[in-house]
Design a protein around this motif. Structure first.
Motif, PDB file in Angstrom:
ATOM      1  N   PRO A 125      42.162  20.329   3.780  1.00 15.38           N
ATOM      2  CA  PRO A 125      42.123  18.955   4.131  1.00 15.38           C
ATOM      3  C   PRO A 125      43.107  18.111   3.499  1.00 15.38           C
ATOM      4  O   PRO A 125      43.278  18.479   2.132  1.00 15.38           O
ATOM      5  CB  PRO A 125      40.870  18.486   4.466  1.00 15.38           C
ATOM      6  CG  PRO A 125      40.254  19.438   3.497  1.00 15.38           C
ATOM      7  CD  PRO A 125      40.961  20.687   3.399  1.00 15.38           C
ATOM      8  N   LYS A 126      43.511  16.800   3.767  1.00 13.67           N
ATOM      9  CA  LYS A 126      43.953  16.030   2.851  1.00 13.67           C
ATOM     10  C   LYS A 126      43.087  15.032   2.087  1.00 13.67           C
ATOM     11  O   LYS A 126      43.276  14.599   1.183  1.00 13.67           O
ATOM     12  CB  LYS A 126      44.753  14.930   3.861  1.00 13.67           C
ATOM     13  CG  LYS A 126      45.910  15.720   4.671  1.00 13.67           C
ATOM     14  CD  LYS A 126      46.849  14.661   5.239  1.00 13.67           C
ATOM     15  CE  LYS A 126      47.992  15.236   6.255  1.00 13.67           C
ATOM     16  NZ  LYS A 126      48.660  14.119   7.079  1.00 13.67           N
ATOM     17  N   THR A 127      41.707  15.121   2.652  1.00 10.41           N
ATOM     18  CA  THR A 127      40.655  14.280   2.046  1.00 10.41           C
ATOM     19  C   THR A 127      39.267  15.172   1.946  1.00 10.41           C
ATOM     20  O   THR A 127      39.246  16.113   2.601  1.00 10.41           O
ATOM     21  CB  THR A 127      40.531  12.977   2.400  1.00 10.41           C
ATOM     22  OG1 THR A 127      39.984  13.057   3.910  1.00 10.41           O
ATOM     23  CG2 THR A 127      41.698  11.962   2.290  1.00 10.41           C
ATOM     24  N   GLU A 140      36.302   7.001   2.809  1.00  6.79           N
ATOM     25  CA  GLU A 140      37.661   6.992   3.544  1.00  6.79           C
ATOM     26  C   GLU A 140      38.734   6.437   2.966  1.00  6.79           C
ATOM     27  O   GLU A 140      38.717   5.419   1.972  1.00  6.79           O
ATOM     28  CB  GLU A 140      37.338   6.188   4.903  1.00  6.79           C
ATOM     29  CG  GLU A 140      36.346   6.947   5.893  1.00  6.79           C
ATOM     30  CD  GLU A 140      36.966   7.987   6.478  1.00  6.79           C
ATOM     31  OE1 GLU A 140      38.060   8.254   6.421  1.00  6.79           O
ATOM     32  OE2 GLU A 140      36.060   8.871   7.129  1.00  6.79           O
ATOM     33  N   PRO A 141      40.061   7.063   3.006  1.00  6.00           N
ATOM     34  CA  PRO A 141      41.332   6.272   2.358  1.00  6.00           C
ATOM     35  C   PRO A 141      41.524   4.925   2.608  1.00  6.00           C
ATOM     36  O   PRO A 141      41.618   4.456   3.628  1.00  6.00           O
ATOM     37  CB  PRO A 141      42.328   7.234   2.858  1.00  6.00           C
ATOM     38  CG  PRO A 141      41.616   8.635   3.635  1.00  6.00           C
ATOM     39  CD  PRO A 141      40.174   8.153   3.967  1.00  6.00           C
ATOM     40  N   TYR A 142      41.816   4.380   1.591  1.00 12.08           N
ATOM     41  CA  TYR A 142      41.962   2.807   1.468  1.00 12.08           C
ATOM     42  C   TYR A 142      42.754   2.716   0.468  1.00 12.08           C
ATOM     43  O   TYR A 142      42.761   2.738  -0.755  1.00 12.08           O
ATOM     44  CB  TYR A 142      40.957   2.066   1.270  1.00 12.08           C
ATOM     45  CG  TYR A 142      40.874   0.519   1.502  1.00 12.08           C
ATOM     46  CD1 TYR A 142      41.211  -0.050   2.611  1.00 12.08           C
ATOM     47  CD2 TYR A 142      40.815  -0.077   0.129  1.00 12.08           C
ATOM     48  CE1 TYR A 142      41.098  -1.545   2.686  1.00 12.08           C
ATOM     49  CE2 TYR A 142      40.940  -1.251   0.377  1.00 12.08           C
ATOM     50  CZ  TYR A 142      41.175  -2.224   1.816  1.00 12.08           C
ATOM     51  OH  TYR A 142      41.311  -3.607   1.607  1.00 12.08           O
ATOM     52  N   LEU A 180      44.067   6.566  -5.134  1.00 12.27           N
ATOM     53  CA  LEU A 180      45.181   7.504  -5.886  1.00 12.27           C
ATOM     54  C   LEU A 180      45.863   7.745  -4.603  1.00 12.27           C
ATOM     55  O   LEU A 180      45.619   8.030  -3.585  1.00 12.27           O
ATOM     56  CB  LEU A 180      44.569   8.703  -6.302  1.00 12.27           C
ATOM     57  CG  LEU A 180      45.629   9.654  -6.864  1.00 12.27           C
ATOM     58  CD1 LEU A 180      44.992  10.632  -8.003  1.00 12.27           C
ATOM     59  CD2 LEU A 180      46.024  10.796  -5.811  1.00 12.27           C
ATOM     60  N   SER A 181      47.246   7.330  -4.714  1.00 12.93           N
ATOM     61  CA  SER A 181      48.324   7.805  -3.939  1.00 12.93           C
ATOM     62  C   SER A 181      49.074   8.560  -4.580  1.00 12.93           C
ATOM     63  O   SER A 181      49.696   8.565  -5.528  1.00 12.93           O
ATOM     64  CB  SER A 181      48.883   6.306  -3.598  1.00 12.93           C
ATOM     65  OG  SER A 181      50.314   6.604  -2.564  1.00 12.93           O
ATOM     66  N   ARG A 220      43.571   9.031  -1.620  1.00 15.13           N
ATOM     67  CA  ARG A 220      42.298   9.358  -1.938  1.00 15.13           C
ATOM     68  C   ARG A 220      41.367   8.091  -2.662  1.00 15.13           C
ATOM     69  O   ARG A 220      42.118   7.551  -3.562  1.00 15.13           O
ATOM     70  CB  ARG A 220      42.150  10.456  -2.775  1.00 15.13           C
ATOM     71  CG  ARG A 220      42.815  11.715  -2.853  1.00 15.13           C
ATOM     72  CD  ARG A 220      42.310  12.651  -1.519  1.00 15.13           C
ATOM     73  NE  ARG A 220      41.165  13.209  -1.930  1.00 15.13           N
ATOM     74  CZ  ARG A 220      41.020  14.269  -2.610  1.00 15.13           C
ATOM     75  NH1 ARG A 220      42.021  15.008  -3.247  1.00 15.13           N
ATOM     76  NH2 ARG A 220      39.665  14.864  -3.042  1.00 15.13           N
ATOM     77  N   THR A 221      40.216   7.596  -1.986  1.00 16.17           N
ATOM     78  CA  THR A 221      39.644   6.714  -2.393  1.00 16.17           C
ATOM     79  C   THR A 221      38.252   7.094  -2.678  1.00 16.17           C
ATOM     80  O   THR A 221      37.607   7.961  -2.041  1.00 16.17           O
ATOM     81  CB  THR A 221      39.494   5.887  -1.352  1.00 16.17           C
ATOM     82  OG1 THR A 221      40.843   5.126  -0.858  1.00 16.17           O
ATOM     83  CG2 THR A 221      38.707   4.292  -1.858  1.00 16.17           C
TER      84      THR A 221
END
Length: 265
Positions: A125-127, A140-142, A180-181, A220-221
């Motif tokens: 998965p991505k997260t 959740e990504p932010y 983190l991006s 990723r948050t």
């Protein structure tokens, strides 16, 4: 490690012993005082008050400390090892006649993703929302607005290398957020691993690996819980490398842009 803590640990480890429901047998010629001393951590947290008794694993009330005065008048303090371990946030284990403070070497947490022990699947998965490492929990990504950002660790760093690693955080120690991006400019998918190292041992808390697909950006948050201890220094470490652990072509490099920030909502 701070010098005061090093002295504290040296004294504890030199004198630590297990106490049961009975009276410990000590060398002749000395005197014994029970529970005369309390215990505080370096952060100021009171673990045991002077004179206070503690409950052991057998359900017995026992002294938190024993002071043994030897025949020359020297004082020697013995502390309950599990209480000390809990105060320092260290795992403790027993095997035959050996105490392991900080965990057994054979039980050391593997750096997930680097060895492939955590997951061998290419379909990651991505997260990992809900996963926890040290004082951080993934949410959740932010990506924060400019006015929400309280600190910048990587500012759109463009890196071309065989592998990329770094660290970011903490947010502020009192509860905040990190993001983190990663933008993957490579032609192949990349694997991203995050971990929170522990201060006093080789142990580390890791979040299972995720993927950064070719040509995509993954965020990723993490929320940071208020933390006054010293087991986790506060930073999150990350590593990025080719998914599958080897470059798809000999000597090929991954190509990424990384940004990491702390923020308040």
């Amino acid at each position: 490690m701070k010098r005061g803590l090093g002295i504290f640990l040296s004294g504890v480890l030199a004198g630590a012993m297990l106490l049961g429901c009975g009276t410990a047998a000590l060398a002749a010629g000395g005197g014994v005082t029970f529970g005369a001393m309390g215990l505080k951590t370096i952060s100021g947290k009171t673990v045991v008050e002077p004179g206070e008794r503690i409950m052991n694993a057998s359900g017995c009330e026992i002294p938190a400390a024993i002071i043994y005065t030897d025949e020359k008048g020297g004082g020697n303090t013995y502390l309950h090892v599990r209480t000390v371990a809990q105060a320092l946030e260290l795992p403790v284990d027993w095997e035959k006649d050996m105490i392991y403070l900080g965990g057994k070497p054979g039980d050391m947490t593997v750096q997930q993703g680097v060895t492939g022990v955590d997951e061998v699947s290419m379909n990651l998965p991505k997260t990992r929302v809900g996963s926890k490492a040290g004082r951080y929990t993934e949410i959740e990504p932010y990506w924060p607005a400019k006015e929400e950002i309280t600190g910048t660790f990587d500012d759109a760093s463009h890196i071309v290398a065989s592998a990329v690693g770094g660290s970011f955080g903490p947010a502020d120690g009192n509860g905040g957020y990190l993001s983190l991006s990663i933008t993957n400019h490579s032609k192949s998918d990349l694997r991203l691993v995050l971990r929170s190292p522990r201060a006093f041992s080789m142990f580390q808390d890791s979040i299972p690996a995720t993927i950064v697909p070719a040509g995509e950006t993954v965020i990723r948050t993490f929320s940071e819980e208020p933390y006054a201890g010293y087991l986790y220094p506060g930073e999150l470490q990350y590593m990025v490398y080719f998914n599958g652990y080897a470059p798809p072509e000999a000597n090929s490099k991954l190509d990424v842009t990384i940004s990491t920030v702390s923020f308040e909502k």
